[in-house]
Design an enzyme around this catalytic site. Structure first.
Site, PDB file in Angstrom:
ATOM      1  N   VAL A   1       0.625  -1.094   0.282  1.00 24.99           N
ATOM      2  CA  VAL A   1      -0.292   0.365  -0.077  1.00 24.99           C
ATOM      3  C   VAL A   1       1.244   1.295   0.152  1.00 24.99           C
ATOM      4  O   VAL A   1       2.088   1.292   0.412  1.00 24.99           O
ATOM      5  CB  VAL A   1      -1.384   0.266   1.122  1.00 24.99           C
ATOM      6  CG1 VAL A   1      -1.758   1.194   0.637  1.00 24.99           C
ATOM      7  CG2 VAL A   1      -1.956  -1.348   1.525  1.00 24.99           C
TER       8      VAL A   1
ATOM      9  N   ASP B   1     -15.133  -9.870   7.922  1.00 25.28           N
ATOM     10  CA  ASP B   1     -14.124 -10.103   8.492  1.00 25.28           C
ATOM     11  C   ASP B   1     -13.763  -8.609   9.584  1.00 25.28           C
ATOM     12  O   ASP B   1     -13.280  -7.523   9.496  1.00 25.28           O
ATOM     13  CB  ASP B   1     -13.175  -9.641   7.744  1.00 25.28           C
ATOM     14  CG  ASP B   1     -11.508 -10.732   8.117  1.00 25.28           C
ATOM     15  OD1 ASP B   1     -11.625 -10.557   9.064  1.00 25.28           O
ATOM     16  OD2 ASP B   1     -11.010 -10.044   7.369  1.00 25.28           O
TER      17      ASP B   1
END
Lengths: 422, 404
Positions: B82, B195
């Site tokens: 990222v 999640d």
């Protein structure tokens, strides 16, 4: 939350019948002495708001307490602008606003024969986000009342369009004035007069927790009597003040319009880091606007956005003299010597914004603006006497609405008013 | 081609000269006639491309993906790196997930999960859900770029920076309320996240919580009345008993409530309600559904935790009930300083724009080629980096800043 249905989302603008009649009655009484002057008229905004404003629509809306007592007193001497399409005769289309989605007309208010500006926005062709923006603008404008903030007369739905009725500011925006009459910048006296007025408007906004975020020459409008008004409030943001007023409150939202006002945008807004920004960002824009007015050209003009970003984030701040490169050397020498007062003010604004409150900044200015206090309107009118008025160029062209639109296309290219943004 | 052809005639007595297509004065010289005659063995042409002239290796070389300028790395996820990015058109700070096709193929359901995440995120718009701005595919490099809202850190990272691995109650309460807002929106859109955990909860610069990582999320069939799901791939410690017990079908929304409950337990106590040496032991403990609330937890919080961590999904609290729970409604006093977003290792506590260094590179490049820029023709862009940089700076769509 906002309703996704465009029709529903604007229902709050319509006035209930009973309220309309009560407003009408008051209007008849006040017709005789229709007071002139923006300040007088703008009081009606608040009355209209009191009549049509459901409490839940805008809970952060500044209330009557923020209005000055004088403004409230003037309620009795003003024209009422009713949310009625028949009340307004469209005269001349002179520009587009709202990203080209709305048409801006000079119109005549039938009952008072006053010239106003009607902004028509077709709500059928817009997406939800644009509708929300429009709604936000109306909400914000309605909630404000100050002689240096562009008043908002009324808004209503007419067929598929939302009409916003605003006062006609006959000299247009400062950007227009610069372009047409002062390509090398205004004289120091005029700049100080305009800035002084704008400072009052800014102070008012900051007091009620609004960061303007788009302060620039084209958002400063000047009326026939020298009224100086701040517009462009659809880009503003309310600084969240949760119950206890925390002075270190910061905003973080990155404005989507940042690139369009990049030369005026404060570096801390562009930085987008954990620090955030506050009212001081408007003061930076104010400084850049000062340079723009004094020089006739804004710093950074024509530079690619990334270059401007780099320059601003490196800590470079434009100086009043920097723009001299574009002017011829002779006039520049003359300007530097005469503008020393504004120069120092600008430097203090653009560079020294370390944590000062808006009011304290104003104190700093007051010395440089001493000479213009109180008589700004006369100064502005006197110095702008050569500037063509919007009203003059439109009065002799009274036309039906249908013809107006066809003529508008021609006028649009002829007139240089593309920078009227509301 | 945007280049200056400098021609050096070496094996001849003629003086050296340079030819640029814009220099008219040179037309009168007799030499241009042999320009076309590359095969002449007596003359050796040394063509110098402008790319080679201006190219200077820099510490931080500007790299553009479409209109986005790459910045420093922000972190490494299971799917890829990222990095920070800057949208050069509107100057918005973004984050980009860079994924390589080769790597995705190695992860079970990798490609499918990424595609699903993109499909889901495209339709979502809520302050507590991470926004996906753009997706760019690079077929040549076999890479995919997901350009998203910029966030400064995740809750897990903040927890790890503290000694007790927990937040003060007021801070935890603030985050929990935002989780509820986000979850409520997701469920209203028929999406089960599956999640929810501190590692998937990010913070924006203003402290707004953003639910992220929709890799294992599921969009319910809009034509079915219930929220039954069949699969779950979330993190083991946050799995609900019905999943741990291997039920074939279970209520999706209640699974998210459970995970939010474990998250709340975790951020307020620094512990997990269920633990186990390995995943089997862990699932066995979760399956039993028995846990103890640590001492020092207030009664109202304990009751909320028990309500959310009810082993029976039918009795488990709904979002509406949680909203009305007295712990959630209570105004928790800010009696101690909150856990700050931990500073980066380089010491940039404020998280300044990292693309600045790259922009500077860009600017240097631009000034060094300033002299020839007027003759540059951007219609052809060679694949090499420097000329791409150049075309980026002069792209017409890029525009210059006009006063408005």
């Amino acid at each position: 939350m906002f309703s996704p249905n465009p029709v529903c989302s604007f229902t709050f603008i319509k006035q209930p019948k009973a309220l309309v009649t009560s407003v009408e009655r008051r209007r008849k009484g006040s017709m005789a002495d229709s007071a002139r002057g923006i300040c007088d008229e703008c009081a009606c905004v608040d009355k209209a708001r009191a009549a049509v404003w459901p409490a839940e629509v805008l809970n952060e809306a500044p209330n009557q307490a923020t209005m000055s007592a004088e403004a409230l007193n003037k309620h009795h001497h003003q024209v009422n602008f009713l949310p009625n399409a028949e009340d307004y005769v469209l005269i001349n289309c002179f520009g587009k606003g709202f990203g080209g989605f709305s048409k801006v007309f000079v119109a005549c208010h039938r009952t008072s024969e006053k010239l106003v500006v009607v902004k028509q926005t077709n709500v059928d062709v817009q997406n939800t986000r644009q509708l929300e923006e429009l709604k936000y603008e109306v909400q914000v404008l309605r909630s404000l009342c100050h002689p240096n903030i562009l008043p908002f007369y009324c808004s209503f739905v007419n067929r598929q369009e939302v009409w916003c009725v605003l006062p006609l500011m006959q000299f247009g925006s400062c950007a227009d004035i610069l372009k047409n009459s002062f390509p090398d910048g205004m004289c120091e006296l005029l700049v100080s007069a305009i800035l002084w007025e704008i400072l009052q408007g800014l102070e008012y906004l900051h007091k009620i927790g609004i960061i303007h975020r788009a302060l620039k020459g084209s958002h400063i409008l000047i009326g026939a009597n020298g009224e100086v008004c701040l517009s462009g409030l659809k880009r503003c943001i309310f600084l969240p003040v949760h119950g206890n007023v925390d002075n270190n409150q910061m905003a973080h939202q990155f404005p989507s319009h940042a690139v369009t006002v990049l030369p005026w945008m404060a570096p801390e807004i562009l930085q987008q880091d954990l620090r955030g920004y506050n009212f001081q960002s408007d003061i930076y824009s104010f400084g850049i606007t000062a340079i723009e007015l004094a020089r006739g050209i804004v710093p950074y003009l024509g530079m690619p956005p990334t270059k401007i970003l780099l320059d601003k984030l490196k800590g470079n701040s434009p100086k009043l003299c920097d723009t001299l490169v574009v002017n011829d050397p002779e006039s520049s020498v003359q300007l530097t010597t005469s503008d020393s007062g504004v120069e120092s003010a600008v430097t203090s604004v653009v560079e020294g914004r370390d944590g000062g409150q808006p009011s304290s900044t104003q104190e700093n200015f007051s010395t440089s603006f001493q000479q213009v206090k109180r008589k700004t309107k006369e100064i502005v009118v006197e110095l702008l006497s050569s500037v063509p008025s919007l009203a003059n160029c439109s009065k002799d062209k009274r036309l039906d609405q249908d013809i107006a639109t066809s003529i508008a296309a021609e006028n649009l290219s002829a007139m240089t008013l593309d920078e009227w943004t509301f | 081609m945007p280049m200056v052809d400098s021609m050096v005639v070496e094996n001849d007595v003629e003086p050296l000269f340079a030819i640029g297509d814009h220099i008219d004065g040179l037309v009168n010289l007799p030499s241009p006639t042999f320009l076309d005659n590359d095969a002449d063995p007596d003359i050796f042409f040394h063509r110098v491309d402008s790319d080679q002239i201006i190219y200077q290796p820099c510490r931080k070389r500007a790299k553009l993906i479409g209109k986005y300028l790459m910045g420093d790395a922000l972190g490494e996820g299971s799917y890829g790196r990222v990095k920070e990015m800057l949208d050069t058109e509107n100057l918005r700070r973004c984050a980009v997930k860079i994924m390589k096709k080769r790597k995705l193929r190695r992860i079970p359901n990798g490609e499918q999960n990424v595609q699903r995440e993109i499909q889901l995120l495209k339709r979502l718009d809520h302050p507590n859900i991470i926004k996906l701005f753009d997706v760019i595919y690079d077929d040549v490099k076999q890479k995919m770029y997901m350009i998203m809202e910029y966030c400064v850190g995740e809750l897990q990272e903040m927890l790890d920076s503290t000694e007790k691995k927990m937040f003060p109650i007021w801070q935890a309460h603030g985050y929990f309320c935002q989780i509820l807002d986000g979850l409520e929106y997701l469920h209203s859109q028929g999406i089960v996240h599956k999640d929810i955990k501190p590692g998937n909860l990010l913070l924006a610069t203003d402290g707004t919580l953003k639910i992220s990582d929709f890799g294992v999320a599921e969009r319910l069939n809009p034509f079915t009345a219930d929220d039954l799901c069949r699969t779950s791939q979330g993190s083991p410690a946050f799995q609900a008993p019905e999943i741990a017990n291997g039920l074939e079908r279970f209520s999706g929304f209640k699974v998210d409530i459970w995970a939010a409950g474990v998250t709340l337990f975790n951020i307020t106590t620094g512990k997990y309600p269920f633990e186990g040496e390995n995943i089997y032991k862990l699932f066995e403990n979760i399956g039993k559904g028995e846990f103890t609330v640590p001492e020092g937890v207030s009664d109202s919080l304990a009751s909320l935790l028990r309500g959310m961590l009810d082993a029976n999904p039918v009795n488990r609290l709904t979002i509406q009930k949680i909203r009305h729970h007295r712990w959630v409604c209570k105004n928790h006093h800010r009696n101690c300083p909150g856990v700050p977003i931990p500073p980066l290792t380089e010491g940039d506590a404020l998280r300044c724009l990292t693309v600045l260094a790259y922009l500077e590179d860009e600017a240097q490049l631009d000034s060094s080629q300033f002299d020839e820029s007027f003759s540059a023709d951007d219609s052809v862009s060679s694949p090499s980096t420097p000329s791409r940089k150049k075309s980026f700076l002069k792209r017409p769509s890029f525009g210059s800043c006009k006063a408005q």
